[in-house]
Design a protein around this motif. Structure first.
Motif, PDB file in Angstrom:
ATOM      1  N   VAL A  71      -1.974  -7.649  -2.005  1.00  0.00           N
ATOM      2  CA  VAL A  71      -1.761  -6.740  -0.881  1.00  0.00           C
ATOM      3  C   VAL A  71      -3.038  -6.607  -0.049  1.00  0.00           C
ATOM      4  CG1 VAL A  71      -2.347  -4.660  -2.205  1.00  0.00           C
ATOM      5  CG2 VAL A  71      -0.804  -4.466  -0.277  1.00  0.00           C
ATOM      6  N   THR A  72      -2.851  -6.526   1.262  1.00  0.00           N
ATOM      7  CA  THR A  72      -3.955  -6.256   2.175  1.00  0.00           C
ATOM      8  C   THR A  72      -4.089  -4.745   2.318  1.00  0.00           C
ATOM      9  OG1 THR A  72      -3.459  -8.286   3.368  1.00  0.00           O
ATOM     10  CG2 THR A  72      -4.826  -6.678   4.507  1.00  0.00           C
ATOM     11  N   MET A  73      -5.332  -4.270   2.299  1.00  0.00           N
ATOM     12  CA  MET A  73      -5.547  -2.828   2.343  1.00  0.00           C
ATOM     13  C   MET A  73      -6.894  -2.497   2.962  1.00  0.00           C
ATOM     14  SD  MET A  73      -6.640  -2.080  -1.561  1.00  0.00           S
ATOM     15  CE  MET A  73      -8.128  -2.848  -2.192  1.00  0.00           C
ATOM     16  N   THR A  74      -7.027  -1.254   3.372  1.00  0.00           N
ATOM     17  CA  THR A  74      -8.308  -0.673   3.764  1.00  0.00           C
ATOM     18  C   THR A  74      -8.457   0.601   2.952  1.00  0.00           C
ATOM     19  OG1 THR A  74      -8.174  -1.591   5.989  1.00  0.00           O
ATOM     20  CG2 THR A  74      -9.663   0.277   5.661  1.00  0.00           C
ATOM     21  N   ALA A  75      -9.579   0.711   2.245  1.00  0.00           N
ATOM     22  CA  ALA A  75      -9.812   1.869   1.378  1.00  0.00           C
ATOM     23  C   ALA A  75     -10.926   2.735   1.945  1.00  0.00           C
ATOM     24  CB  ALA A  75     -10.184   1.408  -0.021  1.00  0.00           C
ATOM     25  N   THR A  76     -10.699   4.028   1.929  1.00  0.00           N
ATOM     26  CA  THR A  76     -11.707   5.000   2.320  1.00  0.00           C
ATOM     27  C   THR A  76     -12.001   5.880   1.119  1.00  0.00           C
ATOM     28  OG1 THR A  76     -10.926   5.029   4.608  1.00  0.00           O
ATOM     29  CG2 THR A  76     -12.283   6.892   3.894  1.00  0.00           C
ATOM     30  N   ILE A  77     -13.261   5.892   0.725  1.00  0.00           N
ATOM     31  CA  ILE A  77     -13.731   6.723  -0.382  1.00  0.00           C
ATOM     32  C   ILE A  77     -14.580   7.825   0.233  1.00  0.00           C
ATOM     33  CG2 ILE A  77     -15.062   6.758  -2.532  1.00  0.00           C
ATOM     34  CD1 ILE A  77     -12.621   4.745  -2.503  1.00  0.00           C
ATOM     35  N   THR A  78     -14.258   9.072  -0.074  1.00  0.00           N
ATOM     36  CA  THR A  78     -15.061  10.179   0.440  1.00  0.00           C
ATOM     37  C   THR A  78     -15.576  11.020  -0.717  1.00  0.00           C
ATOM     38  OG1 THR A  78     -13.072  11.510   0.807  1.00  0.00           O
ATOM     39  CG2 THR A  78     -13.948  10.309   2.698  1.00  0.00           C
ATOM     40  N   LEU A  79     -16.782  11.527  -0.519  1.00  0.00           N
ATOM     41  CA  LEU A  79     -17.441  12.382  -1.501  1.00  0.00           C
ATOM     42  C   LEU A  79     -17.784  13.693  -0.809  1.00  0.00           C
ATOM     43  CD1 LEU A  79     -18.305   9.247  -2.021  1.00  0.00           C
ATOM     44  CD2 LEU A  79     -19.851  10.254  -3.665  1.00  0.00           C
ATOM     45  N   HIS A  80     -17.290  14.784  -1.368  1.00  0.00           N
ATOM     46  CA  HIS A  80     -17.550  16.120  -0.828  1.00  0.00           C
ATOM     47  C   HIS A  80     -18.186  16.982  -1.907  1.00  0.00           C
ATOM     48  CE1 HIS A  80     -15.076  15.324   2.743  1.00  0.00           C
ATOM     49  NE2 HIS A  80     -14.213  14.774   1.930  1.00  0.00           N
ATOM     50  N   GLU A  81     -19.041  17.895  -1.478  1.00  0.00           N
ATOM     51  CA  GLU A  81     -19.596  18.869  -2.413  1.00  0.00           C
ATOM     52  C   GLU A  81     -18.461  19.686  -3.015  1.00  0.00           C
ATOM     53  OE1 GLU A  81     -22.703  19.245  -3.423  1.00  0.00           O
ATOM     54  OE2 GLU A  81     -23.618  17.839  -2.023  1.00  0.00           O
ATOM     55  N   HIS A  82     -18.604  20.030  -4.276  1.00  0.00           N
ATOM     56  CA  HIS A  82     -17.633  20.863  -4.982  1.00  0.00           C
ATOM     57  C   HIS A  82     -18.415  21.753  -5.945  1.00  0.00           C
ATOM     58  CE1 HIS A  82     -14.498  21.936  -7.905  1.00  0.00           C
ATOM     59  NE2 HIS A  82     -13.656  21.765  -6.905  1.00  0.00           N
TER      60      HIS A  82
ATOM     61  N   SER B  32       4.109  -3.201   1.924  1.00  0.00           N
ATOM     62  CA  SER B  32       2.828  -3.400   1.244  1.00  0.00           C
ATOM     63  C   SER B  32       2.447  -2.166   0.431  1.00  0.00           C
ATOM     64  CB  SER B  32       1.725  -3.715   2.260  1.00  0.00           C
ATOM     65  OG  SER B  32       1.973  -4.946   2.876  1.00  0.00           O
ATOM     66  N   ARG B  33       2.678  -1.005   1.006  1.00  0.00           N
ATOM     67  CA  ARG B  33       2.405   0.237   0.274  1.00  0.00           C
ATOM     68  C   ARG B  33       3.245   0.293  -0.990  1.00  0.00           C
ATOM     69  NH1 ARG B  33       4.458   4.673  -1.529  1.00  0.00           N
ATOM     70  NH2 ARG B  33       3.321   6.630  -1.480  1.00  0.00           N
ATOM     71  N   ALA B  34       4.548   0.010  -0.856  1.00  0.00           N
ATOM     72  CA  ALA B  34       5.452   0.052  -2.006  1.00  0.00           C
ATOM     73  C   ALA B  34       5.037  -0.971  -3.066  1.00  0.00           C
ATOM     74  CB  ALA B  34       6.886  -0.194  -1.549  1.00  0.00           C
ATOM     75  N   ARG B  35       4.632  -2.155  -2.639  1.00  0.00           N
ATOM     76  CA  ARG B  35       4.188  -3.194  -3.581  1.00  0.00           C
ATOM     77  C   ARG B  35       2.960  -2.725  -4.348  1.00  0.00           C
ATOM     78  NH1 ARG B  35       2.418  -7.066  -0.345  1.00  0.00           N
ATOM     79  NH2 ARG B  35       4.519  -7.430   0.379  1.00  0.00           N
ATOM     80  N   HIS B  36       1.981  -2.145  -3.626  1.00  0.00           N
ATOM     81  CA  HIS B  36       0.759  -1.658  -4.268  1.00  0.00           C
ATOM     82  C   HIS B  36       1.086  -0.529  -5.252  1.00  0.00           C
ATOM     83  CE1 HIS B  36      -3.806  -0.826  -3.512  1.00  0.00           C
ATOM     84  NE2 HIS B  36      -3.563  -1.211  -4.753  1.00  0.00           N
ATOM     85  N   ASP B  37       1.972   0.359  -4.851  1.00  0.00           N
ATOM     86  CA  ASP B  37       2.376   1.459  -5.723  1.00  0.00           C
ATOM     87  C   ASP B  37       3.048   0.905  -6.986  1.00  0.00           C
ATOM     88  OD1 ASP B  37       2.648   4.170  -6.418  1.00  0.00           O
ATOM     89  OD2 ASP B  37       4.608   4.310  -5.462  1.00  0.00           O
ATOM     90  N   LYS B  38       3.954  -0.041  -6.817  1.00  0.00           N
ATOM     91  CA  LYS B  38       4.683  -0.632  -7.945  1.00  0.00           C
ATOM     92  C   LYS B  38       3.757  -1.408  -8.882  1.00  0.00           C
ATOM     93  CE  LYS B  38       8.713  -3.374  -9.119  1.00  0.00           C
ATOM     94  NZ  LYS B  38       9.856  -4.107  -8.646  1.00  0.00           N
TER      95      LYS B  38
END
Length: 158
Positions: A100-111, A128-134
């Motif tokens: 699957v082709t994808m773009t990932a965003t990772i965010t870090l927030h203070e907690h 593509s979303r359904a394939r990745h989920d499956k």
């Protein structure tokens, strides 16, 4: 987030953002958590900057490593955000990666307990979303987030 196109996960990591960030920024640390155990990861390129390469290989026997990810960082905001895609490879050539082709965003927030770590993975179409989920998005990405948490928490000052 578009629920028809995107998948996401969130985790509280009981370590400072700088510690979580260093687990992303240091290839030797990334290798420890990037693939679900017992798979092993080898980092070939990790240029954590916009346009930088992100190339990893994987092994299930710790001897033969095969291609895993050939991607490009799109945005990097130190201690805050990492965006990468496998739609463009590490040499900036258009790619059509399997499965699957994808773009990932990772965010870090203070907690209050450390770091609020969020993963948002965008897909070009509902199929593509359904394939990745499956294929096990929640288990796979959830497992590596857990491994990242274990590493970062072990590195955090007590």
């Amino acid at each position: 987030m578009n629920p028809d196109l995107d998948l996401s996960l969130e985790r509280i990591i009981r370590a400072p953002r700088a510690t979580v960030w260093s687990a992303w920024a240091d290839p030797s640390r990334l290798e420890k958590w990037w693939l679900p155990a017992p798979m092993r990861c080898r980092v070939d390129q990790l240029e954590l900057r916009p346009g930088g390469a992100f190339v990893t290989r994987m092994s299930d026997d710790d001897t033969e490593f095969v291609p895993h990810l050939d991607a490009c960082f799109l945005a990097v905001d130190e201690l805050q955000r990492i965006v990468f895609t496998n739609a463009v490879d590490s040499t900036w050539r258009p790619a059509n990666p399997a499965p699957v082709t994808m773009t990932a965003t990772i965010t870090l927030h203070e907690h209050p307990d450390g770091t609020d770590y969020r993963m948002l993975v965008r897909h070009g179409d509902p199929e593509s979303r359904a394939r990745h989920d499956k294929l096990g998005f929640a288990d796979g990405w959830g497992t590596v987030a857990g491994q990242l948490a274990a590493l970062a928490e072990s590195m955090a000052p007590r």
